[in-house]
Write a protein that holds these residues in place. Structure first.
Motif, short mmCIF file in Angstrom:
data_model
loop_
_atom_site.label_atom_id
_atom_site.label_comp_id
_atom_site.label_asym_id
_atom_site.label_seq_id
_atom_site.Cartn_x
_atom_site.Cartn_y
_atom_site.Cartn_z
N UNK A 60 0.83 -1.20 0.00
CA UNK A 60 0.00 0.00 0.00
C UNK A 60 0.87 1.26 0.00
N UNK A 61 0.31 2.34 -0.53
CA UNK A 61 1.07 3.58 -0.64
C UNK A 61 0.54 4.63 0.34
N UNK A 62 1.15 5.80 0.30
CA UNK A 62 0.80 6.86 1.25
C UNK A 62 -0.65 7.30 1.09
N UNK A 63 -1.13 7.33 -0.14
CA UNK A 63 -2.52 7.74 -0.37
C UNK A 63 -3.49 6.76 0.29
N UNK A 64 -3.18 5.48 0.23
CA UNK A 64 -4.03 4.48 0.90
C UNK A 64 -4.02 4.73 2.41
N UNK A 65 -2.83 4.95 2.98
CA UNK A 65 -2.74 5.19 4.41
C UNK A 65 -3.59 6.39 4.82
N UNK A 66 -3.59 7.41 3.98
CA UNK A 66 -4.38 8.60 4.28
C UNK A 66 -5.87 8.27 4.34
N UNK A 100 3.03 13.70 -1.12
CA UNK A 100 3.18 14.83 -0.20
C UNK A 100 1.82 15.29 0.31
N UNK A 101 0.83 15.33 -0.56
CA UNK A 101 -0.53 15.70 -0.14
C UNK A 101 -1.04 14.72 0.91
N UNK A 102 -0.77 13.44 0.70
CA UNK A 102 -1.20 12.42 1.66
C UNK A 102 -0.48 12.58 3.00
N UNK A 103 0.82 12.85 2.96
CA UNK A 103 1.56 13.08 4.20
C UNK A 103 0.96 14.26 4.98
N UNK A 104 0.75 15.35 4.30
CA UNK A 104 0.21 16.53 4.96
C UNK A 104 -1.16 16.22 5.57
N UNK A 105 -1.99 15.53 4.82
CA UNK A 105 -3.33 15.19 5.30
C UNK A 105 -3.26 14.30 6.53
N UNK A 106 -2.38 13.31 6.51
CA UNK A 106 -2.25 12.42 7.67
C UNK A 106 -1.78 13.17 8.90
N UNK A 107 -0.81 14.03 8.73
CA UNK A 107 -0.30 14.81 9.86
C UNK A 107 -1.41 15.65 10.48
N UNK A 108 -2.18 16.32 9.63
CA UNK A 108 -3.25 17.18 10.14
C UNK A 108 -4.35 16.37 10.82
#
Length: 203
Positions: A60-66, A100-108
Motif C-alpha cells: 500500500x502507498x501513502x494515499x491508501x494510508x491517508x 506529499x498531499x497524503x503526508x500533509x493530510x495524515x499529519x493534520x
C-alpha cells in the motif's frame, strides 16, 4: 513515563519473513535506554520468537494510508507516530505531489485527533529497483520541505532522514527494496536518535 508507538507505513514497516521491520531493533534500543514503550497497531511482524505490533500495510502507498488513518488512529491513539511512506508507486505515475498531499493530510488528521502526539516523518530509504523508484530522491527533498513547513506551523513534527546513510546495495534484500537485518538496524538507529532527543527535550 510510558509511551505508545504506532509504526505507520507499508511493508518496510510491517516486515514479513526475511524483510525485517525496523521496529524490533528499535524496541531493543528503547528498552536498553530505559524507556517504557508499547508498540501498538492492527498488524504483527514476527521474527523468530519475537513479534511487534504496527500499522504497516504491504503493497500500500501513502494515499491508501491517508484514507485509513482516521480509523487506524482512532483505535490506536499512540503518543508517538513513525511515518515512513513513499514506496509502491512507479516513477511514470509522477507520484510525488500525491504522496506529499497524503503526508500533509495524515499529519493534520492525527494532530487534530491528538494535539499532544509526536509525529516522526521519514525521508524514505532508497531502493535499487529502477526506474520504478527513481523518484525517491526528489520525493525526499519534498518531504524535507514539508517537515519544515509543519514545524513553522507549530505542529509536532520531527523529520528523520532515513535515506542519509542507507545503501540499498548493502542494506537491502535481493529485491533491492526491503531491508535485511543490517538495514533494519540502521533504520532503528535513526529513529531511536530522533525519539531519544525529542523525549529528552520534552522533559
Amino acid at each position: 513515563m510510558n509511551y505508545t508507538i504506532l509504526g505507520l507505513g507499508d511493508s518496510i514497516t510491517e516486515g514479513k519473513g526475511d524483510n525485517r521491520s525496523y521496529l524490533l531493533p528499535l524496541k531493543h534500543k528503547l528498552d536498553s535506554a530505559g524507556y517504557a514503550i508499547e508498540f501498538i497497531g492492527p498488524n504483527a511482524h514476527q521474527s523468530d520468537s519475537a513479534y511487534i505490533m504496527n500499522a504497516g500495510f504491504s503493497g500500500k502507498n501513502a494515499e491508501y494510508l491517508d484514507t485509513q488513518i482516521d480509523s487506524i488512529y482512532s483505535l490506536y491513539t499512540a503518543d508517538i507516530v513513525l511515518l515512513h511512506a513513499g514506496h509502491n508507486h512507479f516513477a511514470s505515475e509522477h507520484p510525488i505531489e500525491g504522496i506529499i498531499t497524503a503526508h500533509k493530510s495524515m499529519i493534520l488528521k492525527i494532530t487534530e485527533m491528538n494535539p499532544r502526539v509526536k509525529i516522526f516523518v521519514a525521508q524514505v530509504i532508497t531502493a535499487g529497483k529502477l526506474p520504478k523508484y527513481s523518484y525517491i530522491p526528489a520525493l525526499n527533498e519534498q518531504i524535507r520541505s514539508l517537515g519544515a513547513q509543519m514545524k513553522e506551523r507549530g505542529l509536532p513534527v520531527t523529520l528523520v532522514d532515513q535515506a542519509k546513510d542507507f545503501n540499498w546495495e548493502i542494506h537491502c534484500l535481493l529485491d533491492k527494496v526491503h531491508p535485511k537485518d543490517e538495514g533494519a538496524e540502521l533504520m532503528a538507529t535513526e529513529w531511536f536518535m530522533a525519539i531519544d532527543q525529542e523525549l529528552k527535550n520534552a522533559q
